[in-house]
Design an enzyme around this catalytic site. Structure first.
Site, short mmCIF file in Angstrom:
data_model
loop_
_atom_site.label_atom_id
_atom_site.label_comp_id
_atom_site.label_asym_id
_atom_site.label_seq_id
_atom_site.Cartn_x
_atom_site.Cartn_y
_atom_site.Cartn_z
N GLU A 263 15.88 68.58 4.30
CA GLU A 263 14.84 68.72 5.33
C GLU A 263 14.38 70.17 5.29
OE1 GLU A 263 12.17 68.92 7.86
OE2 GLU A 263 12.94 66.95 7.31
N CYS A 297 10.02 73.52 12.22
CA CYS A 297 9.51 73.04 10.94
C CYS A 297 8.26 72.19 11.14
CB CYS A 297 10.59 72.26 10.18
SG CYS A 297 11.32 70.92 11.11
#
Length: 515
Positions: A263, A297
């Site tokens: 990720e 993010c």
């Protein structure tokens, strides 16, 4: 402020069950980005100690894999109860150590609670398949079995929730855990481990079996993480962080033919179409762009706005930015806290300089608060969020800068907007604001957004745990949290059972010895 902040942190750690061993030498320095205070100095694990913790987790796995999945779910249920009871304390600690505002710190703990609830239900739904077979009196089926030791590498910006996404699923799937938290947020990791230990004690007291070493926490810098990544006893490495870090992890794990779940970075865009409801666009863009001081993010980094609305949106955003309160994230009125450290602030300034060189018009981005607070927050790196109107999507826009910078570009056609959105290396989150059904469907279609998350009329950040979270391209391709992400933490076995007295071969092959 430093003395009060240190005192508060010490009290929170004690309430959460964390004891910090005395360390008079050098080590991992836990600092608060609020004012730069040193909260604790932790002794890093040696490489031999890392190996020993992995060995303990491997031994624990051999027992834990045989505990029925619903029983494993009971441990996670108890952990969720501990999180509920300690939400305020852990949420405050998250804020102190990571700098995100208190509402977001509390929200992160709530996300942990939510994934525990999800995992408890999942513990009774680790379904396999029954598959039609061409052979008479045969049965073919598919099962999912525990995988092994799961290594978790987490980042500073979500110091506890991302670990919980992995840990809750990994535990109900029958795995053991070895966690390498960011060296910037080690205290929250120790607090989570202490709360999990409380849940384990309750589980054991009720007759459950928790093998020693089931969950381990590593303290250290990148070299400690490398030992974890390189160890063949770690069946899966789930790593959250920069694309640079992910490339290294992927290569090292692949070299030993292990599994990785990545990720990584995001460079998220929102397309604002002519039919967009601007009363939705403004608050969604504001939270997505400046929440967590631009250090998610999923932060909104690019606004791709139709030429008919661009000037209006920029004007309204500038007004909203002026009203956003920047300050101590423990203050309930604050909406933007500090950047994690000076390097983050310097990176923001470098990105803004590059944008100017490439034709951008910059509004905001300056350092905030150091002078106004008379030096009290001098060692905290606060920044005004920046809006940068770009003539096109230049080189600097393709780079993810972990800071509150929103690049604004204009477009004429939807095809142009989608191409612009997809042109960057990253592929995590995206959104479109439109009241046109055709535009929405095109955006979500195979020829639309190439991201793992594609939203309509909401921002790019603030995902719920029920959906699989992750993205494509330089984002790494991994999926965590909801949907069927649990399969990454298990191994698949296909079984064929013959309950006849004959041995027919597949594909009608005849293979007989001559009599």
């Amino acid at each position: 402020m430093s003395a009060a902040l240190i005192s508060t942190t010490t009290s929170l750690l004690a309430n959460l069950g964390v004891v910090i061993p005395a360390n008079t030498g050098s080590g991992i320095v836990a600092r608060s980005p609020i004012d730069g205070s040193t909260l604790a100095v932790l002794q890093p694990d040696t490489h031999a100690e890392v190996s020993a913790k992995i060995a303990a987790a491997q031994t624990a796995f051999l027992t834990w894999r045989n505990v029925p999945a619903p029983k494993r779910g009971e441990l996670v249920r108890l952990f969720g109860e501990e999180l509920r009871a300690n939400k305020d304390a852990l949420g405050q600690l998250v804020t102190i150590e990571s700098g995100k505002i208190l509402q977001e710190g509390l929200g992160e703990v709530q996300e942990m609670v939510d994934i525990c609830d999800f995992a408890v239900g999942l513990s009774r739904q680790l379904y396999g398949l029954t598959i039609a077979t061409e052979r008479p009196k045969h049965r073919m089926m598919e099962q999912w079995h525990p995988l092994g030791v799961v290594g978790i590498i987490s980042a500073f910006n979500f110091p506890v929730a991302v670990w919980a996404w992995n840990a809750a699923l990994a535990l109900v799937c029958g795995n053991s855990l070895v966690w390498k938290p960011s060296e910037k947020t080690p205290l929250t990791a120790l607090a989570c481990q202490a709360l999990l230990a409380r849940a384990m004690a309750r589980f054991t007291a009720a007759g459950g079996v928790v093998p020693a070493g089931l969950s381990q926490v590593l303290t250290g810098n990148a070299d400690v993480g490398e030992v974890l990544v390189d160890d063949s006893r770690v069946a899966l490495v789930s790593a959250t962080g920069s694309t640079r870090m992910g490339r290294s992890v992927a290569a090292r794990v692949a070299n030993r033919l292990g599994r990785s779940l990545l990720e990584l970075g995001g460079n998220n865009a929102a397309i604002v179409t002519p039919s967009a409801n601007m009363d939705l666009v403004l608050p969604a863009s504001l939270f997505s762009a400046v929440g967590t001081a631009g250090q998610r993010c999923t932060t909104l980094r690019r606004a791709i706005v139709h030429t008919s609305l661009a000037d209006q949106l920029v004007t309204r955003l500038k007004v909203a930015y002026q009203r956003v309160r920047i300050g101590n994230p423990l203050d309930a009125k604050t909406l933007i806290g500090p950047l994690i450290d000076r390097a983050a602030f310097d990176g923001m300034q470098a990105a803004l300089s590059a944008a100017k060189e490439q034709g951008g018009i910059v509004s905001g981005g300056e350092r905030a608060l150091a002078a106004e607070f008379g030096g009290e927050l001098e060692n905290g790196y606060y920044a005004h969020p920046a809006i940068v109107e770009m003539p096109s999507q230049t080189t600097c826009v393709h780079h993810e800068t972990f800071a509150p910078i929103l690049y604004v570009m204009r477009y004429e056609t939807l095809e142009e907007a989608i191409n612009m959105q997809n042109a960057v290396p990253q592929g995590l989150s995206s959104s479109i604001f439109t009241n046109d059904m055709r535009e929405a469907e095109i955006f979500m279609s195979a020829s639309g957004s190439d991201c793992g998350i594609a939203n309509v009329n909401i921002g790019t950040s603030g995902a719920e745990i029920g959906g699989a979270f992750g993205g494509e391209k330089d984002t790494g391709g991994g999926r965590e949290s909801g949907s069927d992400s649990w399969r990454a933490y298990m191994r698949r076995a296909t079984n064929t059972i013959n309950y006849s007295a004959d041995l027919p071969l597949a594909q009608s092959i005849v293979f007989n010895l001559e009599s």
